[in-house]
Design an enzyme around this catalytic site. Structure first.
Site, PDB file in Angstrom:
ATOM      1  N   SER A 144       3.418 -17.577  64.009  1.00  0.00           N
ATOM      2  CA  SER A 144       4.491 -18.175  64.819  1.00  0.00           C
ATOM      3  C   SER A 144       4.932 -17.240  65.937  1.00  0.00           C
ATOM      4  O   SER A 144       5.488 -17.688  66.932  1.00  0.00           O
ATOM      5  CB  SER A 144       5.736 -18.418  63.954  1.00  0.00           C
ATOM      6  OG  SER A 144       5.482 -19.308  62.927  1.00  0.00           O
ATOM      7  N   HIS A 165      -1.891 -22.617  66.605  1.00  0.00           N
ATOM      8  CA  HIS A 165      -0.508 -22.707  66.105  1.00  0.00           C
ATOM      9  C   HIS A 165      -0.158 -24.168  65.837  1.00  0.00           C
ATOM     10  O   HIS A 165       0.035 -24.958  66.760  1.00  0.00           O
ATOM     11  CB  HIS A 165       0.454 -22.080  67.128  1.00  0.00           C
ATOM     12  CG  HIS A 165       1.868 -22.013  66.646  1.00  0.00           C
ATOM     13  ND1 HIS A 165       2.949 -22.210  67.457  1.00  0.00           N
ATOM     14  CD2 HIS A 165       2.392 -21.789  65.403  1.00  0.00           C
ATOM     15  CE1 HIS A 165       4.057 -22.101  66.756  1.00  0.00           C
ATOM     16  NE2 HIS A 165       3.747 -21.852  65.509  1.00  0.00           N
ATOM     17  N   GLU A 177      -0.910 -25.599  69.475  1.00  0.00           N
ATOM     18  CA  GLU A 177      -1.033 -24.668  70.594  1.00  0.00           C
ATOM     19  C   GLU A 177      -2.306 -23.856  70.364  1.00  0.00           C
ATOM     20  O   GLU A 177      -2.450 -23.218  69.312  1.00  0.00           O
ATOM     21  CB  GLU A 177       0.184 -23.749  70.666  1.00  0.00           C
ATOM     22  CG  GLU A 177       1.454 -24.492  71.063  1.00  0.00           C
ATOM     23  CD  GLU A 177       2.718 -23.638  71.031  1.00  0.00           C
ATOM     24  OE1 GLU A 177       3.634 -23.938  71.805  1.00  0.00           O
ATOM     25  OE2 GLU A 177       2.797 -22.685  70.224  1.00  0.00           O
ATOM     26  N   ASN A 215       7.864 -21.947  70.505  1.00  0.00           N
ATOM     27  CA  ASN A 215       8.825 -21.005  69.901  1.00  0.00           C
ATOM     28  C   ASN A 215       9.556 -20.163  70.940  1.00  0.00           C
ATOM     29  O   ASN A 215      10.657 -19.667  70.677  1.00  0.00           O
ATOM     30  CB  ASN A 215       8.126 -20.122  68.865  1.00  0.00           C
ATOM     31  CG  ASN A 215       7.820 -20.903  67.598  1.00  0.00           C
ATOM     32  OD1 ASN A 215       8.365 -21.984  67.387  1.00  0.00           O
ATOM     33  ND2 ASN A 215       6.956 -20.376  66.755  1.00  0.00           N
TER      34      ASN A 215
END
Ligand SMILES: CCCCCCCCCCCCC[C@H](O)CC(=O)SCCNC(=O)CCNC(=O)[C@H](O)C(C)(C)COP(=O)(O)OP(=O)(O)OC[C@H]1O[C@@H](n2cnc3c(N)ncnc32)[C@H](O)[C@@H]1OP(=O)(O)O
Ligand SMILES: NC(=O)c1ccc[n+]([C@@H]2O[C@H](COP(=O)([O-])OP(=O)(O)OC[C@H]3O[C@@H](n4cnc5c(N)ncnc54)[C@H](O)[C@@H]3O)[C@@H](O)[C@H]2O)c1
Length: 309
Positions: A144, A165, A177, A215
């Site tokens: 992450s 991701h 991602e 994120n």
């Protein structure tokens, strides 16, 4: 005829054609994310080996996958529920489990790592797998918050290393991602994009930059929510309702923290604080630290900011 030949040669020389499609996948880590990734890969016809540290954990992962598949089947076969069980069994047949990562990677095209968010632990794992996996095997991390290049540095296959991701819950969230680190070859990157599409996901391309895309935007928002609450400016319930009804989010920030896992959230924020200790945004949260110390890790342990059934 010449046109057809040119087209054929062009298609052969594309990196997609040069790189055989990914068929055999090893997922390391059978927690929230690894189990979800295994489920989706198996559902799309890949042969999957799910690896964790103990048989007990793997039994729990298998149970979680089965109950998620039941939810999918209930919807898909609403008209003909008797076909649902066959659908589930067919997918489960594509998944096997192991506690011996080094031996199972010997027959794999892709390793997707979804273990604890700790750089050293991820580096140790990939360092060991690098010696055991065949030349063609691509390595990917579902981290992450950690730089893909830092994780890849424990291996000698920087060109065959990238980021994948996924989002939680993996069976429901469409985005992946795909991260191209400085060492990632175009061929590897294309294979990871192709694999994401083969899973029925929508991939977006992303540089190896802190937090990638989602994120980078989501974490500051979550941090502000916790600070707002810690200052006594809003109850967690009101903040959650406000973000759902006022901003249209499917979950409020505290519900989402419980869903993600407070241990994982703490790993993320502690890691960023260690890298940038003067940034007040990443300062530790007494409330989060207290809950984690008490073993209240969110939905997965039955209690976090909220109690869960
Ligand atoms: C100061 C210090 C503070 C520290 C802060 C640090 C912050 C760090 C946090 C960052 C974490 C990043 C983590 C990661 O890297 C990135 C992420 O993954 S972020 C998380 C992204 N996910 C979300 O945002 C999820 C948002 N929620 C939703 O989309 C929905 O709520 C839901 C999860 C899809 C559930 O939908 P609901 O309508 O709420 O609930 P239902 O239960 O009715 O479900 C609807 C529908 O979906 C089916 N379903 C749900 N889950 C599953 C599943 N696991 N498997 C199969 N099917 C599922 C369900 O059956 C329903 O189907 P229906 O009945 O409608 O047919
Ligand atoms: N939770 C989320 O919402 C979310 C979303 C996207 C990405 N991620 C990332 O995915 C990764 C996993 O997160 P999670 O929420 O699934 O964690 P989790 O705690 O639910 O699961 C991690 C699993 O890895 C296993 N494990 C730990 N070390 C191992 C090793 N050396 N070999 C094999 N298995 C090992 C643990 O036993 C555990 O079952 C983390 O890097 C996290 O940042 C999490």
């Amino acid at each position: 005829m010449a046109f057809v030949t040119r087209q054929f040669i062009r298609s052969l020389s594309s990196s997609a054609a040069l790189h055989a499609a990914i068929k055999h996948v090893t997922i390391i880590g059978g927690g929230l994310m690894g189990a979800g990734i295994a489920q989706v890969a198996a559902s799309t016809g890949h042969s999957v080996v799910l690896v964790d540290t103990s048989e007990d954990i793997l039994k729990k992962s298998a149970k979680g996958i089965e109950s998620s598949l039941k939810r999918v089947a209930k919807k898909k076969f609403a008209e003909k529920p008797e076909d649902g069980e066959a659908f589930i069994q067919k997918i489960l047949k594509n998944i096997s489990t192991s506690t011996d990562a080094a031996s199972v990677v010997q027959g794999t095209d892709l390793v997707v790592e979804a273990i604890v968010e700790n750089l050293k632990v991820k580096q140790d794992l990939f360092g060991a797998l690098d010696k055991a996996a065949p030349e063609h095997t691509i390595f990917a991390s579902n981290t992450s918050s950690l730089p893909i290049a830092d994780i890849a540095s424990s291996t000698a296959r920087l060109d065959r290393f990238g980021g994948l991701h996924f989002f939680n819950p993996v069976p429901m969230m469409k985005l992946v991602e795909v991260i191209k680190a400085p060492g990632t070859s175009q061929q590897t990157f294309d294979s990871l994009l192709e694999f994401s599409k083969a899973l029925g996901k929508h991939p977006v391309s992303c540089k190896d930059t802190p937090g990638f895309i989602v994120n980078r935007l989501l974490v500051p928002y979550m941090l502000e929510a916790v600070r707002l609450h810690e200052r006594g400016h809003g109850s967690k319930e009101d903040i959650d309702v406000a973000m759902k009804l006022g901003a249209g989010y499917p979950m409020g920030p505290f519900e989402l923290l419980d869903y993600v896992g407070l241990d994982t959230s703490k790993f993320i924020i502690d890691g960023w604080h260690e890298k940038d200790p003067d940034n007040p945004l990443f300062a530790p949260s007494p409330l989060l630290n207290k809950l984690v110390a008490e073993g209240k890790l969110g939905k997965k342990t039955g209690e976090g900011f909220y109690k869960h059934k």
